[in-house]
Scaffold this motif. Sequence first.
Motif, PDB file in Angstrom:
ATOM      1  N   ASP A   7      47.296  43.714  56.813  1.00  0.00           N
ATOM      2  CA  ASP A   7      48.735  43.041  56.205  1.00  0.00           C
ATOM      3  C   ASP A   7      48.194  44.773  55.028  1.00  0.00           C
ATOM      4  N   ARG A   8      48.880  45.791  55.337  1.00  0.00           N
ATOM      5  CA  ARG A   8      48.575  46.930  54.451  1.00  0.00           C
ATOM      6  C   ARG A   8      47.833  46.622  52.506  1.00  0.00           C
ATOM      7  N   ASP A   9      48.669  45.220  52.303  1.00  0.00           N
ATOM      8  CA  ASP A   9      48.540  45.377  50.595  1.00  0.00           C
ATOM      9  C   ASP A   9      46.511  44.158  50.393  1.00  0.00           C
ATOM     10  N   GLN A  10      46.935  43.329  51.294  1.00  0.00           N
ATOM     11  CA  GLN A  10      45.899  42.212  52.055  1.00  0.00           C
ATOM     12  C   GLN A  10      44.695  43.286  51.771  1.00  0.00           C
ATOM     13  N   LEU A  11      44.521  44.228  52.948  1.00  0.00           N
ATOM     14  CA  LEU A  11      43.524  45.647  52.932  1.00  0.00           C
ATOM     15  C   LEU A  11      42.878  46.335  51.759  1.00  0.00           C
ATOM     16  N   ALA A  12      43.712  46.826  51.163  1.00  0.00           N
ATOM     17  CA  ALA A  12      44.288  47.610  49.772  1.00  0.00           C
ATOM     18  C   ALA A  12      43.257  47.036  48.871  1.00  0.00           C
ATOM     19  N   SER A  13      43.879  46.142  48.565  1.00  0.00           N
ATOM     20  CA  SER A  13      43.349  44.568  47.726  1.00  0.00           C
ATOM     21  C   SER A  13      42.164  44.365  47.893  1.00  0.00           C
ATOM     22  N   ALA A  14      41.762  43.966  49.150  1.00  0.00           N
ATOM     23  CA  ALA A  14      40.375  43.989  49.135  1.00  0.00           C
ATOM     24  C   ALA A  14      39.082  44.990  49.300  1.00  0.00           C
ATOM     25  N   VAL A  15      39.930  46.319  49.558  1.00  0.00           N
ATOM     26  CA  VAL A  15      39.558  47.271  49.192  1.00  0.00           C
ATOM     27  C   VAL A  15      38.233  47.306  47.286  1.00  0.00           C
ATOM     28  N   PRO A  95      42.218  63.034  36.855  1.00  0.00           N
ATOM     29  CA  PRO A  95      43.263  61.798  36.954  1.00  0.00           C
ATOM     30  C   PRO A  95      43.740  61.451  35.988  1.00  0.00           C
ATOM     31  N   ASP A  96      45.078  60.080  36.404  1.00  0.00           N
ATOM     32  CA  ASP A  96      45.740  60.218  35.268  1.00  0.00           C
ATOM     33  C   ASP A  96      44.981  59.379  34.164  1.00  0.00           C
ATOM     34  N   PRO A  97      45.122  59.470  32.891  1.00  0.00           N
ATOM     35  CA  PRO A  97      44.336  58.539  31.867  1.00  0.00           C
ATOM     36  C   PRO A  97      45.296  56.997  32.241  1.00  0.00           C
ATOM     37  N   GLU A  98      46.537  56.569  32.692  1.00  0.00           N
ATOM     38  CA  GLU A  98      47.511  55.960  32.071  1.00  0.00           C
ATOM     39  C   GLU A  98      47.417  54.863  33.598  1.00  0.00           C
ATOM     40  N   TYR A  99      47.046  55.541  34.256  1.00  0.00           N
ATOM     41  CA  TYR A  99      47.519  55.012  35.845  1.00  0.00           C
ATOM     42  C   TYR A  99      46.413  53.689  35.806  1.00  0.00           C
ATOM     43  N   ARG A 100      46.370  52.421  36.127  1.00  0.00           N
ATOM     44  CA  ARG A 100      45.550  51.250  36.496  1.00  0.00           C
ATOM     45  C   ARG A 100      46.209  50.868  37.700  1.00  0.00           C
ATOM     46  N   ASN A 101      44.870  50.065  39.134  1.00  0.00           N
ATOM     47  CA  ASN A 101      45.376  49.700  40.216  1.00  0.00           C
ATOM     48  C   ASN A 101      45.490  48.044  40.097  1.00  0.00           C
ATOM     49  N   PRO A 102      46.780  47.709  40.384  1.00  0.00           N
ATOM     50  CA  PRO A 102      47.442  46.553  40.180  1.00  0.00           C
ATOM     51  C   PRO A 102      46.419  44.843  40.162  1.00  0.00           C
ATOM     52  N   LYS A 103      46.095  44.357  39.009  1.00  0.00           N
ATOM     53  CA  LYS A 103      45.630  43.336  39.630  1.00  0.00           C
ATOM     54  C   LYS A 103      44.845  41.943  40.940  1.00  0.00           C
ATOM     55  N   VAL A 104      44.248  42.056  40.809  1.00  0.00           N
ATOM     56  CA  VAL A 104      43.954  41.008  42.258  1.00  0.00           C
ATOM     57  C   VAL A 104      43.332  40.211  41.568  1.00  0.00           C
ATOM     58  N   ARG A 105      43.417  39.170  42.015  1.00  0.00           N
ATOM     59  CA  ARG A 105      42.695  37.837  42.141  1.00  0.00           C
ATOM     60  C   ARG A 105      42.559  37.164  43.456  1.00  0.00           C
ATOM     61  N   LEU A 106      40.313  37.986  43.875  1.00  0.00           N
ATOM     62  CA  LEU A 106      40.142  37.741  45.103  1.00  0.00           C
ATOM     63  C   LEU A 106      39.247  37.479  44.858  1.00  0.00           C
ATOM     64  N   GLY A 107      37.859  37.133  45.788  1.00  0.00           N
ATOM     65  CA  GLY A 107      36.325  36.427  45.612  1.00  0.00           C
ATOM     66  C   GLY A 107      35.818  38.055  46.795  1.00  0.00           C
ATOM     67  N   LEU A 108      34.653  37.924  45.890  1.00  0.00           N
ATOM     68  CA  LEU A 108      34.178  39.651  47.028  1.00  0.00           C
ATOM     69  C   LEU A 108      33.645  38.667  47.979  1.00  0.00           C
ATOM     70  N   LYS A 109      33.126  37.864  48.188  1.00  0.00           N
ATOM     71  CA  LYS A 109      32.844  37.424  49.642  1.00  0.00           C
ATOM     72  C   LYS A 109      34.230  36.864  50.626  1.00  0.00           C
ATOM     73  N   ALA A 110      35.701  36.549  50.621  1.00  0.00           N
ATOM     74  CA  ALA A 110      36.862  36.656  50.929  1.00  0.00           C
ATOM     75  C   ALA A 110      37.173  38.423  51.276  1.00  0.00           C
ATOM     76  N   ALA A 111      36.867  39.858  50.632  1.00  0.00           N
ATOM     77  CA  ALA A 111      37.222  40.865  50.666  1.00  0.00           C
ATOM     78  C   ALA A 111      36.466  41.053  51.535  1.00  0.00           C
ATOM     79  N   LYS A 112      34.805  40.955  51.218  1.00  0.00           N
ATOM     80  CA  LYS A 112      34.175  41.586  52.222  1.00  0.00           C
ATOM     81  C   LYS A 112      34.787  41.127  53.565  1.00  0.00           C
ATOM     82  N   GLN A 113      35.219  40.080  54.017  1.00  0.00           N
ATOM     83  CA  GLN A 113      35.229  39.493  55.386  1.00  0.00           C
ATOM     84  C   GLN A 113      36.136  40.182  56.051  1.00  0.00           C
ATOM     85  N   ILE A 114      37.469  40.279  54.934  1.00  0.00           N
ATOM     86  CA  ILE A 114      38.862  40.761  55.731  1.00  0.00           C
ATOM     87  C   ILE A 114      38.476  42.604  56.237  1.00  0.00           C
ATOM     88  N   LEU A 115      37.599  43.352  54.967  1.00  0.00           N
ATOM     89  CA  LEU A 115      37.180  44.098  55.709  1.00  0.00           C
ATOM     90  C   LEU A 115      36.159  44.661  56.617  1.00  0.00           C
TER      91      LEU A 115
END
Length: 173
Positions: A7-15, A95-115
């Motif tokens: 899933d694109r959103d899952q990969l983007a969150s992991a990145v 860069p736009d100083p107002e822009y922030r990436n969405p908040k993500v709740r994901l652990g580093l270990k899980a994110a690394k595994q996905i990637l």
Amino acid sequence: MAEKLFDRDQLASAVYITNKHAKTAPDNDFLYKLKKETLEKMMQDGLAKKVGLQFVRNPKFSQRQSAVLITCGEFHFHLPASREELKSLPHLGEPDPEYRNPKVRLGLKAAKQILQDYTGLKSDETAKTPSVRPDLGPGSLSRYGKQDPGKQSPAGRRKQKPSPSSHRSWFDQ
């Protein structure tokens, strides 16, 4: 064997999580490599796209530098620009100083595994040997903070300069 769908959103969150941790990790080479490989593969698969160039907020050596802006859904990421990209991509300015990436709740270990599952990259942690502290020689403090009996501190030990940090930013690559 069927290929696993990502899933694109899952990969983007992991990145996002991997990049966030890489900025403060003492040994961040693998995390930045994982980010770069993932974003390149996502662009090949049509899940992300290069938008243009933007100035880097905190450039190295106070010189103006540009990075490639990559969008993936609601997420924005930056990678160092190659010479070809500097010539071919449009420059978007600051860069736009107002822009922030969405908040993500994901652990580093899980994110690394996905990637790692997505890219096929393997962590080089298994090849590492346990770190040895060279500063714990004769005359150093024991693990309880007391000097080992019968050991004297070498002369000039306190005047020794600390070793340079091995921490690297994503732009040093």
